[in-house]
Design a protein around this motif. Structure first.
Motif, PDB file in Angstrom:
ATOM      1  N   VAL A  76      10.015  25.512  28.867  1.00 36.39           N
ATOM      2  CA  VAL A  76       9.072  26.156  28.578  1.00 36.39           C
ATOM      3  C   VAL A  76       9.059  27.365  29.715  1.00 36.39           C
ATOM      4  O   VAL A  76       9.405  27.311  30.870  1.00 36.39           O
ATOM      5  CB  VAL A  76       7.664  25.579  28.709  1.00 36.39           C
ATOM      6  N   LEU A  77       9.449  28.690  29.060  1.00 37.67           N
ATOM      7  CA  LEU A  77       9.170  29.833  29.859  1.00 37.67           C
ATOM      8  C   LEU A  77       8.057  30.810  29.414  1.00 37.67           C
ATOM      9  O   LEU A  77       8.028  31.064  28.115  1.00 37.67           O
ATOM     10  CB  LEU A  77      10.618  30.599  29.601  1.00 37.67           C
ATOM     11  N   ARG A  78       7.049  30.751  30.201  1.00 38.63           N
ATOM     12  CA  ARG A  78       5.683  31.470  29.823  1.00 38.63           C
ATOM     13  C   ARG A  78       5.227  32.442  30.779  1.00 38.63           C
ATOM     14  O   ARG A  78       5.298  32.181  32.039  1.00 38.63           O
ATOM     15  CB  ARG A  78       4.873  30.438  29.416  1.00 38.63           C
ATOM     16  N   ASP A  79       4.727  33.578  30.161  1.00 40.99           N
ATOM     17  CA  ASP A  79       3.923  34.522  31.299  1.00 40.99           C
ATOM     18  C   ASP A  79       4.732  34.953  32.135  1.00 40.99           C
ATOM     19  O   ASP A  79       4.249  34.988  33.554  1.00 40.99           O
ATOM     20  CB  ASP A  79       2.584  33.805  31.749  1.00 40.99           C
ATOM     21  N   ASN A  80       5.995  35.088  32.115  1.00 46.16           N
ATOM     22  CA  ASN A  80       6.825  35.851  33.022  1.00 46.16           C
ATOM     23  C   ASN A  80       7.008  37.616  32.811  1.00 46.16           C
ATOM     24  O   ASN A  80       6.896  37.649  31.529  1.00 46.16           O
ATOM     25  CB  ASN A  80       8.128  35.244  33.405  1.00 46.16           C
ATOM     26  N   ARG A  81       7.434  38.180  33.855  1.00 49.68           N
ATOM     27  CA  ARG A  81       7.283  39.733  33.331  1.00 49.68           C
ATOM     28  C   ARG A  81       8.541  40.201  34.401  1.00 49.68           C
ATOM     29  O   ARG A  81       8.762  39.952  35.472  1.00 49.68           O
ATOM     30  CB  ARG A  81       5.943  40.304  33.812  1.00 49.68           C
ATOM     31  N   ALA A  82       9.160  41.344  33.466  1.00 54.64           N
ATOM     32  CA  ALA A  82      10.153  42.155  33.884  1.00 54.64           C
ATOM     33  C   ALA A  82       9.576  43.383  34.036  1.00 54.64           C
ATOM     34  O   ALA A  82       9.157  44.189  33.033  1.00 54.64           O
ATOM     35  CB  ALA A  82      11.230  42.222  33.134  1.00 54.64           C
ATOM     36  N   VAL A  83       9.150  43.939  35.545  1.00 49.83           N
ATOM     37  CA  VAL A  83       8.602  45.063  35.768  1.00 49.83           C
ATOM     38  C   VAL A  83       9.051  46.307  36.190  1.00 49.83           C
ATOM     39  O   VAL A  83       8.675  47.406  36.529  1.00 49.83           O
ATOM     40  CB  VAL A  83       7.296  44.608  36.787  1.00 49.83           C
ATOM     41  N   GLY A  84      10.506  46.328  36.438  1.00 46.55           N
ATOM     42  CA  GLY A  84      11.193  47.577  36.569  1.00 46.55           C
ATOM     43  C   GLY A  84      10.901  48.578  35.738  1.00 46.55           C
ATOM     44  O   GLY A  84      10.349  48.287  34.305  1.00 46.55           O
TER      45      GLY A  84
END
Length: 400
Positions: free
Chosen positions: A295-303
């Motif tokens: 499960v991969l959940r609620d991760n962010r790439a913010v660049g």
């Protein structure tokens, strides 16, 4: 990518060893749309921002393991997608740790210290914990680093009850076969079969690699270059790395140049709440992945500005959950849920760019949902930006 290459060249110059990848060309062009049967390229890109130009890289990993299950298995840890149903090959299963080389702790929580973890990881072998009957969090005051001559196996098994915390201040675990400070063991550090690092039945929390620039940075919880690597029944929560940069990434895990391009296995594991410039959970250059029942959940790439970075931007923002760049590599996702991730640029769920258009991706028996890409993605594949040999193969899965 140029900054990464410069670091690699500096690192390896003394030993005459090749670097992990080549520098990116200048400029940034939007690739022409390609049909599903086209021999190169992915589907048509959608979105208002320009998509990245081709770049190059090298790598690909795995880890050898006994097909026998770990006797330390579940404990109190619940990770991954138990209903995923994807078969797990023998080499991807948990290592048997019933006869450990060394044990951290003497039966109490107080005996399980950061110093003990650092010492055990440096010594290598099969490592377990004896921290008492209750779950324990070990606050890491230093990064545990693998010594390349101590192995060839390094197995860290938390028995389902141990959390290693970076306290929001530091990376938790580091292995780099091309880092002279950890000892060079061959003349070809970028392609050797050892050490073979396995983490299983563990939680990695609040790791932070901000400010770490070795090999370009990234890897808030775990950084790996060289040898072989796998993750089994583990959780990664609230990990961080640099918030900007065109090609660094991996709030939880960053992997480079693995042995003979064999895949990194991620099995029955959860990645939640990671934040990084790219790859809010996983990031790599030229490395293949097999992600099973996870499960991969609620991760962010913010660049912001993608890769190569647009003029006037710091770069990054791609791969809300997974960021993969390079040449010859593959990604297989099976029995896995990827949801609620976000990218400021491309690929709210997955960013995949094979610069020489040889890379392939398969998605099987999985659900990818609610993974917005604020900049661009591949038409017909919600949450995915893909450039490779052909469009991703999607079987019995839902992308929405």
């Amino acid at each position: 990518m140029k900054s990464l290459v410069a670091l690699l060249v500096l690192t390896l110059a003394g030993a005459g060893l090749p670097a992990c990848g080549k520098s990116a060309p200048n400029g940034d062009t939007t690739p022409a749309p390609a049909a599903a049967s086209a021999p190169a390229g992915g589907g048509e890109a959608t979105g208002s921002r320009r998509t990245p130009a081709a770049r190059s890289g090298f790598g690909g990993p795995s880890a050898s393991a006994s097909p026998r299950p770990s006797t330390k298995a579940a404990g109190t840890l619940r990770a991954g997608n138990p209903g995923g149903g994807a078969p797990v090959p023998a080499e991807a299963r948990a290592v048997d740790t019933s006869k450990p080389t060394r044990t951290i702790g003497g039966g109490t929580a107080a005996s399980c210290t950061s110093a003990a973890v650092v010492k055990a990881v440096a010594a290598g072998g099969v490592i377990t914990f004896d921290c008492g009957p209750e779950p324990v969090t070990i606050k890491m005051t230093a990064t545990a680093k693998v010594r390349n001559a101590n192995g060839p196996r390094v197995v860290l098994d938390g028995g389902g009850k141990v959390t290693l915390s970076g306290q929001g201040q530091r990376r938790i675990l580091y292995m780099n076969t091309c880092d002279g400070a950890q000892g060079w063991t061959t003349s070809h550090c970028q392609n050797q079969d050892h050490p073979q690092l396995t983490v299983q039945n563990l939680t990695f929390a609040d790791g932070n690699s901000t400010g770490e620039r070795t090999e370009g940075g990234g890897g808030g919880a775990v950084f790996v270059r060289g040898g072989r690597f796998k993750v089994v029944n583990s959780r990664f929560v609230r990990n961080r790395c640099e918030r900007t940069g065109p090609d660094l990434g991996g709030a939880a895990i960053r992997v480079l140049s693995q042995y003979e391009n064999r895949p990194v296995y991620v099995v029955g594991s959860t990645f939640d709440g990671g934040v990084c410039a790219n790859g809010g959970a996983l990031s790599s250059i030229g490395v293949s992945w097999v992600v099973l029942n996870s499960v991969l959940r609620d991760n962010r790439a913010v660049g912001a500005g993608a890769n190569p970075a647009r003029a006037g931007t710091p770069g990054g923002g791609s791969g809300g959950a997974i960021y993969c760049d390079g040449n010859e590599f593959t990604v297989r996702i099976a029995g896995t849920i990827i949801e609620g991730n976000k990218a400021n640029e491309g690929g709210g769920a997955v960013f995949f760019v094979s610069n020489n258009r040889t890379g392939t991706m398969r998605i099987e028996n999985s659900a990818l949902r609610r993974n917005p890409s604020d900049g661009f993605e591949t038409r017909g594949y919600p949450g995915i930006f893909f450039l490779g040999a052909r469009n991703p193969t999607v079987t019995n899965s839902k992308l929405s």
